[in-house]
Design a protein around this motif. Structure first.
Motif, mmCIF file in Angstrom:
data_model
loop_
_atom_site.group_PDB
_atom_site.id
_atom_site.type_symbol
_atom_site.label_atom_id
_atom_site.label_comp_id
_atom_site.label_asym_id
_atom_site.label_seq_id
_atom_site.Cartn_x
_atom_site.Cartn_y
_atom_site.Cartn_z
ATOM 1 N N GLU A 13 108.150 28.027 85.898
ATOM 2 C CA GLU A 13 108.079 26.509 85.876
ATOM 3 C C GLU A 13 108.472 26.329 84.330
ATOM 4 N N GLU A 17 111.627 23.970 83.744
ATOM 5 C CA GLU A 17 111.445 22.391 83.993
ATOM 6 C C GLU A 17 112.314 21.620 83.240
ATOM 7 N N SER A 23 113.456 23.053 88.309
ATOM 8 C CA SER A 23 112.426 23.655 88.394
ATOM 9 C C SER A 23 111.922 23.663 89.621
ATOM 10 N N THR A 24 111.850 22.524 90.461
ATOM 11 C CA THR A 24 111.083 22.470 91.712
ATOM 12 C C THR A 24 112.005 23.255 92.601
ATOM 13 N N GLU A 47 101.309 24.190 91.749
ATOM 14 C CA GLU A 47 102.658 23.768 90.925
ATOM 15 C C GLU A 47 102.215 22.467 90.290
ATOM 16 N N GLN A 51 103.034 22.269 85.976
ATOM 17 C CA GLN A 51 104.145 21.248 85.374
ATOM 18 C C GLN A 51 103.521 20.569 84.135
ATOM 19 N N SER A 196 110.784 12.412 80.239
ATOM 20 C CA SER A 196 109.919 13.112 81.181
ATOM 21 C C SER A 196 108.522 13.153 81.111
ATOM 22 N N MET A 200 106.329 12.396 84.344
ATOM 23 C CA MET A 200 105.546 13.689 84.968
ATOM 24 C C MET A 200 104.221 13.593 84.993
ATOM 25 N N THR A 204 102.492 13.758 88.617
ATOM 26 C CA THR A 204 101.708 15.123 88.757
ATOM 27 C C THR A 204 100.392 14.612 88.821
#
Length: 270
Positions: A13, A17, A23-24, A47, A51, A196, A200, A204
């Motif tokens: 990761e 990323e 990354s996914t 996961e 992140q 990001s 994110m 997340t």
């Protein structure tokens, strides 16, 4: 999950990323190789947690930049003439809107080893096309992240929609979009890192909230190890990536994506 799997997944990761390799996609494929079920709620939540470790690396490295964006007065330029929250919002809106509208459909249809292979290839092709389009020096007009215009920020945001397809890569799609918008590779990459963070954290954070009921006290240590591994590796990966972009084009990463897709195609067919 065990400690070894946690460390491996955290490293993957952190390493991928912010690179244009997805990354996914790497996490899905790595979990497959480690024998971890993508349908397992604990694995899904892990996961999400790692992140956040990668996101923390960006916050630490660009702390002064984030502070400057919230400073409406002072600085070397007026607020409207430097990278600010307006740019970040414009770059976020397209992917956020589409993501909210189609979140369940994306989760149901685009998360899986096979769909990731397709997006790795298609994303690589986009990167090569963007590089070739930008080869004429006159097409690149912005070389510093602080010089990005609102129009360019929105253009990058439109390309970020592609990153909703697992395997396409947020940085791959946004840096490509940046090149099409006249932004240099390095400036587009830094802008991608900054954008990001809120995206994110929001995505997340929402996933973590929905998954928190599936956790127990035994998961804490394993999740913490993965989080720390992702944070440390992401710090190193970001600095290395920016240095590489000054010398090499996105085509190198596109070729890597093609090779990776071919390798995992063979593995999945076995």
């Amino acid at each position: 999950m065990d400690f070894i799997s946690s460390i491996i997944m955290g490293i993957i990761e952190g390493l991928t990323e912010f690179l244009p390799v997805s990354s996914t996609g790497h996490m899905i494929l790595t979990a497959h190789l480690l024998g971890l079920s993508e349908d397992n709620e604990s694995v899904k939540t892990f996961e999400v947690v790692v992140q956040l470790g990668a996101v923390l690396a960006v916050v630490v490295l660009y702390w002064n930049k984030f502070i400057d964006m919230f400073r409406f007065t002072g600085g070397k330029r007026p607020y409207s003439r430097r990278l600010n929250l307006g740019h970040i919002i414009l770059a976020m809106v397209p992917a956020v809107v589409i993501g909210l509208l189609f979140r369940d459909w994306i989760k149901a249809h685009l998360f899986g080893p096979e769909t990731v292979l397709y997006s790795l290839v298609i994303g690589g092709i986009l990167m090569i096309v963007a590089e070739r389009w930008s080869h004429k020096s006159s097409r690149i007009t912005t070389h510093d992240v602080d010089d990005i215009t609102y129009k360019q920020a929105f253009a990058v945001g439109m390309f970020q929609i592609l990153a909703l397809w697992p395997g396409f890569s947020r940085s791959g799609s946004t840096i490509s979009g940046g090149l099409f918008a006249g932004i240099s590779r390095v400036a587009a990459a830094e802008f991608t890192f900054l954008v990001s963070v809120p995206i994110m954290i929001g995505a997340t954070g929402y996933d973590l909230y929905k998954s928190i009921g599936h956790l127990n006290s035994d998961d804490f240590v394993i999740f913490a190890i993965g989080f720390i591994a992702a944070f440390i590796v992401a710090m190193l990966a970001i600095k290395t990536f920016l240095s590489i972009l000054k010398r090499l084009s996105l085509t190198v990463f596109a070729i890597y994506r093609f090779i990776l897709a071919a390798i995992f195609f063979v593995i999945l067919m076995m």
